[in-house]
Design a protein around this motif. Structure first.
Motif, PDB file in Angstrom:
ATOM      1  N   THR A 211      46.152  48.790  37.789  1.00 44.99           N
ATOM      2  CA  THR A 211      45.562  48.881  36.449  1.00 44.99           C
ATOM      3  C   THR A 211      44.738  50.157  36.378  1.00 44.99           C
ATOM      4  N   ALA A 221      46.039  42.843  35.098  1.00 42.96           N
ATOM      5  CA  ALA A 221      46.916  42.670  36.265  1.00 42.96           C
ATOM      6  C   ALA A 221      47.429  41.233  36.302  1.00 42.96           C
ATOM      7  N   SER A 243      52.028  40.771  49.181  1.00 43.18           N
ATOM      8  CA  SER A 243      51.192  41.185  50.300  1.00 43.18           C
ATOM      9  C   SER A 243      49.974  41.871  49.707  1.00 43.18           C
TER      10      SER A 243
HETATM   11  C1  LIG Z   1      43.631  45.187  41.986  1.00 43.62           C
HETATM   12  C2  LIG Z   1      43.885  45.579  40.516  1.00 43.62           C
HETATM   13  C3  LIG Z   1      45.380  45.667  40.281  1.00 43.62           C
HETATM   14  C4  LIG Z   1      43.266  44.503  39.608  1.00 43.62           C
HETATM   15  O1  LIG Z   1      43.541  44.861  38.252  1.00 43.62           O
HETATM   16  P1  LIG Z   1      42.759  44.193  37.010  1.00 43.62           P
HETATM   17  O2  LIG Z   1      43.571  44.440  35.802  1.00 43.62           O
HETATM   18  O3  LIG Z   1      41.352  44.624  37.030  1.00 43.62           O
HETATM   19  O4  LIG Z   1      42.851  42.651  37.438  1.00 43.62           O
HETATM   20  P2  LIG Z   1      42.336  41.410  36.568  1.00 43.62           P
HETATM   21  O5  LIG Z   1      41.502  41.885  35.433  1.00 43.62           O
HETATM   22  O6  LIG Z   1      43.490  40.541  36.278  1.00 43.62           O
HETATM   23  O7  LIG Z   1      41.407  40.687  37.647  1.00 43.62           O
HETATM   24  C5  LIG Z   1      40.365  41.408  38.309  1.00 43.62           C
HETATM   25  C6  LIG Z   1      39.047  40.648  38.198  1.00 43.62           C
HETATM   26  O8  LIG Z   1      38.578  40.713  36.868  1.00 43.62           O
HETATM   27  C7  LIG Z   1      38.229  39.402  36.435  1.00 43.62           C
HETATM   28  N1  LIG Z   1      38.428  39.317  34.984  1.00 43.62           N
HETATM   29  C8  LIG Z   1      39.574  39.084  34.335  1.00 43.62           C
HETATM   30  N2  LIG Z   1      39.359  39.064  32.997  1.00 43.62           N
HETATM   31  C9  LIG Z   1      38.033  39.323  32.825  1.00 43.62           C
HETATM   32  C10 LIG Z   1      37.208  39.449  31.687  1.00 43.62           C
HETATM   33  N3  LIG Z   1      37.692  39.323  30.445  1.00 43.62           N
HETATM   34  N4  LIG Z   1      35.910  39.734  31.890  1.00 43.62           N
HETATM   35  C11 LIG Z   1      35.411  39.891  33.142  1.00 43.62           C
HETATM   36  N5  LIG Z   1      36.150  39.766  34.264  1.00 43.62           N
HETATM   37  C12 LIG Z   1      37.443  39.508  34.104  1.00 43.62           C
HETATM   38  C13 LIG Z   1      39.178  38.521  37.196  1.00 43.62           C
HETATM   39  O9  LIG Z   1      38.709  37.195  37.261  1.00 43.62           O
HETATM   40  C14 LIG Z   1      39.172  39.172  38.556  1.00 43.62           C
HETATM   41  O10 LIG Z   1      37.984  38.780  39.239  1.00 43.62           O
HETATM   42  P3  LIG Z   1      37.854  38.762  40.836  1.00 43.62           P
HETATM   43  O11 LIG Z   1      37.433  40.139  41.235  1.00 43.62           O
HETATM   44  O12 LIG Z   1      36.813  37.759  41.090  1.00 43.62           O
HETATM   45  O13 LIG Z   1      39.196  38.383  41.379  1.00 43.62           O
HETATM   46  C15 LIG Z   1      43.211  46.935  40.170  1.00 43.62           C
HETATM   47  O14 LIG Z   1      41.865  46.916  40.571  1.00 43.62           O
HETATM   48  C16 LIG Z   1      43.888  48.146  40.811  1.00 43.62           C
HETATM   49  O15 LIG Z   1      44.757  48.749  40.218  1.00 43.62           O
HETATM   50  N6  LIG Z   1      43.485  48.509  42.038  1.00 43.62           N
HETATM   51  C17 LIG Z   1      44.078  49.653  42.750  1.00 43.62           C
HETATM   52  C18 LIG Z   1      45.479  49.358  43.213  1.00 43.62           C
HETATM   53  C19 LIG Z   1      45.564  48.108  44.085  1.00 43.62           C
HETATM   54  O16 LIG Z   1      44.798  47.945  45.038  1.00 43.62           O
HETATM   55  N7  LIG Z   1      46.504  47.214  43.753  1.00 43.62           N
HETATM   56  C20 LIG Z   1      46.643  45.923  44.414  1.00 43.62           C
HETATM   57  C21 LIG Z   1      47.548  46.007  45.552  1.00 43.62           C
HETATM   58  S1  LIG Z   1      47.702  44.415  46.314  1.00 43.62           S
END
Ligand SMILES: CC(C)(COP(=O)(O)OP(=O)(O)OC[C@H]1O[C@@H](n2cnc3c(N)ncnc32)[C@H](O)[C@@H]1OP(=O)(O)O)[C@@H](O)C(=O)NCCC(=O)NCCS
Length: 287
Positions: A211, A221, A243
């Motif tokens: 993301t 995500a 993974s």
């Molecule tokens: C890991 C990654 C894909 C997550 O993306 P994201 O879109 O932020 O994911 P989500 O929003 O679905 O969830 C992330 C967190 O936000 C929280 N969240 C979701 N909606 C929310 C909202 N409306 N308000 C506040 N928090 C929220 C989720 O509960 C989750 O919490 P957690 O940290 O306790 O698990 C992103 O950080 C990224 O691209 N990282 C770099 C690449 C990477 O490492 N990819 C994963 C390889 S396994």
């Protein structure tokens, strides 16, 4: 399905998926995958191994990679090849272990995208795939889960850096149903979050979930993975693997219903090569 059945399915799948884009070669206890596209694959212990892996086996595998101009890289399911980690460490390679998770699609706790965001699967369209891959590259260049400033404005410059051969490979794999990409788009049609899965038979793995830092923590995500799992179910998949990069992302996946079944080990040897490479190293989708 029991946890052991999941692990066996995972090992079988992780060996089958490189064969969709490579020719295989046996090197001692390992299978080496010589890429036939812009994707490169880690070597793996050959399924059905009965004896322990030795550091000398790892060194021999590294030499063969050098001869072919491939990165020295191995991957294994820890529960299936428990001797691989110490053999790689003792051969001087860098070793990491990641949580391996699994989900039966009917068990998903689905997440829908927030208002103003549309999640859709991509067709075999070069320009869409290029933009999606630029999104993944920006995401992986910016930490594991921290929010940040990089948003859609960064996409244009990143688009220019995307490897065209890799996009051709994704285009062909998409047309054949070997790679499925889903992305969350804003109301201007710009991608904010992306993920892929790679079905082989009734198993798949979710990879390359990313993301844009400015759009994290809004459930994007989670919504993209929900779409990928639904797509997998429509294709007859009954086991989805993943993974996780670390415990942070494992938590996000567990909230969707994924359960930890074991660990995946990965090793690389980035010390200088014994012989010059014969071809450039190619990219692989990040996990
Ligand atoms: C890991 C990654 C894909 C997550 O993306 P994201 O879109 O932020 O994911 P989500 O929003 O679905 O969830 C992330 C967190 O936000 C929280 N969240 C979701 N909606 C929310 C909202 N409306 N308000 C506040 N928090 C929220 C989720 O509960 C989750 O919490 P957690 O940290 O306790 O698990 C992103 O950080 C990224 O691209 N990282 C770099 C690449 C990477 O490492 N990819 C994963 C390889 S396994």
């Amino acid at each position: 399905m029991t946890r052991r059945a999941h692990i066996d399915r995972a090992d079988e799948y992780l060996h089958a998926v490189p064969l969709t884009g490579s020719e295989s070669e046996t090197v001692g206890p390992f299978t080496l995958f010589r890429p036939t596209s812009a994707l490169s694959y880690y070597g793996r212990p050959t399924p059905g191994l009965s004896s322990a892996i030795d550091p000398a086996d790892v060194t021999r595998f590294g030499h063969r990679c050098d001869e072919l101009g491939l990165p020295r890289a191995l991957e294994w399911v820890v529960e299936i090849a428990p001797s691989a980690s110490s053999a790689c460490v003792n051969a001087g390679w860098d070793v990491v272990e990641h949580p391996l998770l699994a989900l039966e699609p009917s068990q998903i706790a689905p997440v829908v995208s927030p208002p103003g965001v549309t999640v859709r699967r991509l067709r075999a369209d070069r320009s869409d795939l290029r933009q999606a891959w630029a999104t993944v590259q920006i995401a992986f260049a910016h930490g594991r889960s921290d929010t940040g400033t990089a948003g859609t404005a960064a996409l244009e410059a990143e688009n220019a850096r995307v490897d065209s051969d890799l996009i051709s490979t994704f285009e062909q794999r998409t047309a054949r149903g070997e790679t499925v990409t889903a992305a969350a788009y804003d109301d201007g049609g710009r991608p904010l979050a992306v993920g892929q899965h790679q079905p082989v038979g009734s198993t798949t793995e979710v990879v390359a979930v990313g993301t844009l830092p400015a759009h994290r923590r809004q459930g994007l995500a989670a919504a993209v993975i929900t779409t990928l799992v639904q797509d997998a179910a429509e294709r007859g998949v009954d086991l989805v693997l993943l993974s996780a990069a670390g415990d942070d992302s494992a938590r996000l996946y567990e909230r969707l219903g994924f359960r930890r079944i074991g660990s995946v080990g990965a090793a690389e040897d980035t010390r200088p090569r014994a012989v010059p490479p014969r071809s450039a190293d190619a990219g692989s989708p990040p996990r």
